[in-house]
Design an enzyme around this catalytic site. Structure first.
Site, PDB file in Angstrom:
ATOM      1  N   HIS A 175       0.829  -1.223   0.000  1.00  0.00           N
ATOM      2  CA  HIS A 175       0.000   0.000   0.000  1.00  0.00           C
ATOM      3  C   HIS A 175       0.857   1.264   0.000  1.00  0.00           C
ATOM      4  CE1 HIS A 175      -3.934  -1.841   0.202  1.00  0.00           C
ATOM      5  NE2 HIS A 175      -3.573  -2.587   1.235  1.00  0.00           N
ATOM      6  N   ASP A 231       0.413  -4.627   5.703  1.00  0.00           N
ATOM      7  CA  ASP A 231      -0.661  -5.526   5.265  1.00  0.00           C
ATOM      8  C   ASP A 231      -0.663  -5.643   3.741  1.00  0.00           C
ATOM      9  OD1 ASP A 231      -1.428  -2.776   5.228  1.00  0.00           O
ATOM     10  OD2 ASP A 231      -3.484  -3.370   4.794  1.00  0.00           O
ATOM     11  N   GLU A 232      -1.252  -6.714   3.259  1.00  0.00           N
ATOM     12  CA  GLU A 232      -1.539  -6.896   1.837  1.00  0.00           C
ATOM     13  C   GLU A 232      -0.369  -6.481   0.934  1.00  0.00           C
ATOM     14  OE1 GLU A 232      -6.388  -6.464   1.900  1.00  0.00           O
ATOM     15  OE2 GLU A 232      -5.207  -4.637   1.582  1.00  0.00           O
ATOM     16  N   VAL A 233       0.756  -7.135   1.135  1.00  0.00           N
ATOM     17  CA  VAL A 233       1.926  -6.850   0.299  1.00  0.00           C
ATOM     18  C   VAL A 233       1.758  -7.629  -1.009  1.00  0.00           C
ATOM     19  CG1 VAL A 233       4.440  -6.753   0.210  1.00  0.00           C
ATOM     20  CG2 VAL A 233       3.270  -6.629   2.418  1.00  0.00           C
ATOM     21  N   PHE A 234       0.934  -7.081  -1.870  1.00  0.00           N
ATOM     22  CA  PHE A 234       0.597  -7.755  -3.114  1.00  0.00           C
ATOM     23  C   PHE A 234       1.826  -7.913  -4.014  1.00  0.00           C
ATOM     24  CE2 PHE A 234      -3.581  -5.506  -2.222  1.00  0.00           C
ATOM     25  CZ  PHE A 234      -4.181  -6.645  -1.703  1.00  0.00           C
TER      26      PHE A 234
END
Length: 570
Positions: A175, A231-234
């Site tokens: 993010h 969070d959410e380390v795509f």
């Protein structure tokens, strides 16, 4: 002098008696519910390595802290300014301000901070993103409407006045579009075409993060915690550098994730700021206990478990809590949601949905088992403004305030009982709440009420109003086609044309009413938000509907300009 000493002794006796009384109350009302812990046998593996969740069940809690305790911090010569209120032993209730979209002006925060405090909050989790006044090499990151350094100081002063702990949130892995969208930092992307995650193998990544963290934390010396996101380390593991690393490390993405987080946590811990680190827990869920233990992050960090659905699996939460206790984390945090999780372009907050989410969290708080070395530090009530940097706006903060009130009072009172409902109505100035319909009855009295009421009308009436008008559009336009303007006005079709003309005038009246309404709404929004937010919200929620009506009115006025008004029948 003797009298002064006696007064001090009497005061000390009173303090001791109050302490004993509070301890007795805490023992008497302690929660007796426990959650039967089961060994996690999910055995998930793959990129994350061996899951190896729980080796044994943790011992049960006797309940979670329920008493709010505050004390004045002792004065002393420290490396950072001491907080006026010491929240280290208090169960925190944080209101999350997501500033990556629709960041309010400080003048509005001045109005809502006292409201947050009255409703039961004792902290603010501020996700600045590009609203922080970055300078030097990082100046490119800040928005044209970013807060000034004076604004940041004012926010903290307002929070302190209202007994709200300020916790800055700085994204450090995923993010980070607000950083990696710039050409200057494009080379730090994990995957070149996606600006959402850092490449953890490039040395400059950590250098940029250290500069970023230093600037933010240097302006928050009164804070006790910092949230590093994570969070959410795509797309982690998809870059070429990561693929090369994985080929040498058994494909363990979890270890790769922890290596980067350890660098960030160790940097913060090595400074003399005195911050404890918070981080979202989702990336830790599939990482093995052994890997987390080996990383050492538990010494200085605490996971924040987030679940926003109204019916999430409480049993699963218990497993995560036990796992994190085994990992060595001394404290844990929870995260609920009061807005911004029911749709990427949601304009109106569903009260019942968010109430159910908090009731479920209360169930967890009452029944979750806990290892003796781990305790619940608090809960953050998230209020997401966007799903990510490039997403549309979710509900505006004034629109979400009734939901925030319901959720906070639910936590304070242990449920949405009569006491909670009465307090919400009293503070917000409403007569009643219709949770299933997500509406509030009564005049209301809270900061941003005008925006709340007017957005309610836009959300419930604008689209239908325009559609109703445009249902007649084709027949109206037919009577004002070039053929009719030239040949039919004044003959036997004049009656129909006159009727169409009257219908068109009604359309113009509807259009004018909505334009006046929207202009009033715009003025109220401009008092709370910066111009970019006002324009974006109008573009997403008003223009798609009103532009069709505007187009029709322009066409009709062009007919009038050409003197094509139908003649009156005799």
């Amino acid at each position: 002098m003797v009298l002064h000493r006696n007064q001090k002794l009497n005061l000390l006796r009173i303090v001791v008696l109050l302490t004993v009384a509070l301890a007795g109350l805490k023992f008497f009302f302690r929660d007796s519910f426990t959650l039967d812990q089961r060994k996690d046998t999910s055995g998930e593996s793959g990129f994350w390595g061996k899951a190896g969740e729980l080796k044994q069940s943790a011992k049960p809690w006797d309940g979670l802290p329920a008493l709010l305790e505050t004390k004045v911090a002792a004065a002393g010569q420290e490396s950072r300014k001491q907080p006026v209120w010491d929240f280290s032993t208090t169960q925190m209730r944080l209101v999350h301000l997501d500033l990556k979209g629709a960041a309010p002006k400080v003048s509005y925060l001045e109005q809502v901070f006292p409201l947050f405090s009255k409703l039961g909050a004792n902290g603010i989790l501020i996700e600045y993103e590009d609203m922080f006044p970055f300078k030097g090499e990082l100046e490119v990151l800040k928005s044209p409407y970013a807060y000034s350094e004076e604004d940041v100081e004012r926010i903290q002063n307002l929070a302190e006045i209202n007994k709200l702990e300020v916790i800055p949130l700085v994204q450090t892995f995923g993010h980070v579009e607000f950083i990696l969208k710039h050409d200057k930092y494009r080379h730090l992307r994990e995957v070149e075409r996606f600006p959402n995650s850092f490449n953890p193998h490039v040395p400059e990544t950590l250098a940029v993060l250290k500069a970023l963290i230093t600037q933010v934390l240097s302006k928050h010396r009164r804070s006790s915690w910092v949230h590093i996101g994570a969070d959410e380390v795509f797309h982690l593991g998809e870059g070429m550098d990561s693929k090369n690393w994985l080929s040498r490390n058994a494909g363990d993405v979890g270890k790769m994730f922890l290596n980067h987080i350890r660098e960030v946590v160790d940097f913060i811990a090595s400074q003399d700021w005195g911050f404890q680190v918070l981080m979202w827990d989702d990336m830790l869920r599939k990482v093995s206990v052994a890997a987390v233990q080996d990383s050492g992050i538990a010494q200085h960090a605490s996971p924040m478990l987030w679940f926003y659905a109204p019916n999430f699996d409480a049993q699963q939460i218990g497993k995560y809590v036990s796992k994190y206790a085994e990992c060595g984390f001394k404290t844990i945090w929870f995260a609920s949601a009061f807005k911004g999780t029911t749709g990427p372009a949601q304009a109106w907050t569903p009260l019942h949905h968010h109430l159910q989410n908090h009731l479920q969290w209360l169930s967890v708080m009452r029944s979750v088992a806990k290892a003796p070395s781990t305790r619940l530090q608090g809960i953050a009530l998230t209020g997401w403004q966007r799903y990510d940097h490039y997403s549309a706006l979710c509900e505006l903060l004034p629109v979400g305030i009734p939901s925030l009130a319901v959720c906070l009072q639910t936590l304070v009172n242990g449920g949405f009982n009569e006491a909670a409902k009465k307090k919400v109505l009293e503070i917000l100035g409403f007569q009643s709440l219709q949770l299933e319909k997500s509406t509030c009855v009564g005049s209301g009295a809270f900061p941003g009420l005008d925006i709340y009421r007017m957005v309610e009308q836009v959300n419930s009436q604008l689209k239908d109003s325009v559609l109703k008008v445009l249902e007649e559009e084709s027949s109206i336009k037919g009577w004002f086609s070039p053929y009719h303007r030239k040949h039919l006005f004044g003959n036997q079709h004049a009656t129909h044309a006159e009727r169409a003309y009257r219908q068109a005038k009604k359309c113009i009246k509807v259009h004018e009413d909505w334009e006046n309404f929207i202009q009033t709404l715009r003025s109220h929004m401009e008092a709370v938000y910066f111009p970019d937010t006002v324009e974006e919200w109008m573009e997403e929620n008003v223009n798609p509907h009103l532009d069709r009506l505007r187009e029709f009115v322009r066409d009709f006025r062009e007919v009038i300009r050409l003197n094509a008004r139908p003649k009156k029948t005799l």
